[in-house]
Design a protein around this motif. Structure first.
Motif, mmCIF file in Angstrom:
data_model
loop_
_atom_site.group_PDB
_atom_site.id
_atom_site.type_symbol
_atom_site.label_atom_id
_atom_site.label_comp_id
_atom_site.label_asym_id
_atom_site.label_seq_id
_atom_site.Cartn_x
_atom_site.Cartn_y
_atom_site.Cartn_z
ATOM 1 N N VAL A 22 3.713 3.409 10.264
ATOM 2 C CA VAL A 22 5.146 3.579 10.006
ATOM 3 C C VAL A 22 5.380 4.886 9.271
ATOM 4 O O VAL A 22 4.591 5.295 8.411
ATOM 5 N N ASP A 23 6.453 5.568 9.639
ATOM 6 C CA ASP A 23 6.802 6.838 9.013
ATOM 7 C C ASP A 23 8.315 6.999 9.081
ATOM 8 O O ASP A 23 8.992 6.358 9.888
ATOM 9 N N GLU A 24 8.828 7.866 8.208
ATOM 10 C CA GLU A 24 10.263 8.142 8.209
ATOM 11 C C GLU A 24 10.492 9.640 8.348
ATOM 12 O O GLU A 24 9.623 10.456 8.051
ATOM 13 N N ALA A 36 13.417 5.768 10.512
ATOM 14 C CA ALA A 36 12.006 5.373 10.459
ATOM 15 C C ALA A 36 11.598 4.753 11.786
ATOM 16 O O ALA A 36 12.427 4.224 12.527
ATOM 17 N N ALA A 37 10.308 4.828 12.062
ATOM 18 C CA ALA A 37 9.763 4.169 13.245
ATOM 19 C C ALA A 37 8.453 3.498 12.881
ATOM 20 O O ALA A 37 7.744 3.934 11.974
ATOM 21 N N ALA A 38 8.159 2.419 13.580
ATOM 22 C CA ALA A 38 6.891 1.709 13.453
ATOM 23 C C ALA A 38 6.293 1.559 14.839
ATOM 24 O O ALA A 38 7.016 1.294 15.808
ATOM 25 N N VAL A 39 4.986 1.737 14.936
ATOM 26 C CA VAL A 39 4.316 1.709 16.237
ATOM 27 C C VAL A 39 3.000 0.955 16.129
ATOM 28 O O VAL A 39 2.221 1.175 15.194
ATOM 29 N N PHE A 75 6.935 -1.054 19.514
ATOM 30 C CA PHE A 75 7.511 -0.008 18.671
ATOM 31 C C PHE A 75 8.923 -0.414 18.279
ATOM 32 O O PHE A 75 9.568 -1.222 18.947
ATOM 33 N N ALA A 76 9.387 0.131 17.168
ATOM 34 C CA ALA A 76 10.756 -0.118 16.720
ATOM 35 C C ALA A 76 11.238 1.081 15.934
ATOM 36 O O ALA A 76 10.448 1.759 15.263
ATOM 37 N N LEU A 105 9.577 -4.936 14.884
ATOM 38 C CA LEU A 105 8.553 -4.904 15.927
ATOM 39 C C LEU A 105 8.516 -6.233 16.665
ATOM 40 O O LEU A 105 8.592 -7.299 16.056
ATOM 41 N N SER A 106 8.382 -6.175 17.986
ATOM 42 C CA SER A 106 8.316 -7.405 18.777
ATOM 43 C C SER A 106 7.008 -8.146 18.543
ATOM 44 O O SER A 106 6.945 -9.373 18.667
ATOM 45 N N LEU A 107 5.952 -7.406 18.229
ATOM 46 C CA LEU A 107 4.680 -7.988 17.799
ATOM 47 C C LEU A 107 4.544 -7.739 16.304
ATOM 48 O O LEU A 107 4.560 -6.581 15.878
#
Length: 204
Positions: A22-24, A36-39, A75-76, A105-107
């Motif tokens: 995760v980063d912004e 921000a995004a999470a992957v 991802f989100a 996140l879906s997962l």
């Protein structure tokens, strides 16, 4: 965790596959949301050439943006608004945006790696990684998703608020942006808690 060959190695205590990075993007600008995004990357379907989004060309970021979204297990993308930034300060707003991204996140991850030296207040097992967007593939992927998303939004906001040069400087306090603030005034997308904007409001 296996990271891209272009990234310096980082040894993570977690060795499973449900690892989120995760980063912004957008702590420094005077205008716009912090994004921000999470992957969660797929170890069986790697994305080549991941790196800190700031070190990649716009064309390369755009290409990786699509590839990450296509190949990632999940991802989100989330944000904290200008109003939230002004209410709780940019640091807490950045943490909030990252928390929202991971939660969406879906997962749901078993472990999270957070760029920087601070982590959000959450229940996830996690580590912070200084310069993580240069050292961890999943964080690099998150930084690319966040930056491309925010840059695109600033281009659209440039059309809504012409004259400030938002499409070029993306809201950062460049000389051109400061001059536009002085000439055109503060807009609803400017962060009123940031000192240069506060100074401009005090002159009105």
């Amino acid at each position: 965790m296996k990271s891209s060959s272009t990234l310096p190695p980082y040894v993570c205590s977690y060795t499973g596959t449900l690892l989120a990075g995760v980063d912004e993007v957008g702590r420094g600008p005077l205008a716009g949301d912090v994004v921000a995004a999470a992957v969660i990357l797929d170890p069986q379907n790697p994305v080549a050439g991941l790196a800190d989004s700031k070190k990649l060309s716009e064309k390369r970021r755009e290409a990786l943006f699509d590839e990450i979204r296509e190949k990632a297990l999940s991802f989100a993308i989330a944000r904290a608004t200008v109003e939230e930034i002004d209410q709780i300060n940019i640091l807490h707003a950045s943490m909030l945006a990252m928390k929202r991204a991971v939660e969406q996140l879906s997962l749901q991850p078993e472990f999270v790696l957070v760029d920087g030296n601070r982590k959000p207040n959450w229940h996830y097992a996690c580590d912070t990684v200084v310069k993580g967007d240069d050292r961890v593939a999943a964080i690099a992927a998150a930084s690319i998703l966040a930056k491309v998303t925010r840059d695109r939004e600033m281009v659209l906001l440039d059309q809504q608020y012409p004259g400030y040069g938002l499409a070029g400087h993306k809201g950062y306090p460049t000389k051109a942006h400061m001059e536009a603030l002085a000439q055109l005034g503060v807009t609803p997308i400017h962060r009123k808690s940031f000192a240069p904007v506060q100074r401009q409001l005090a002159l009105v």
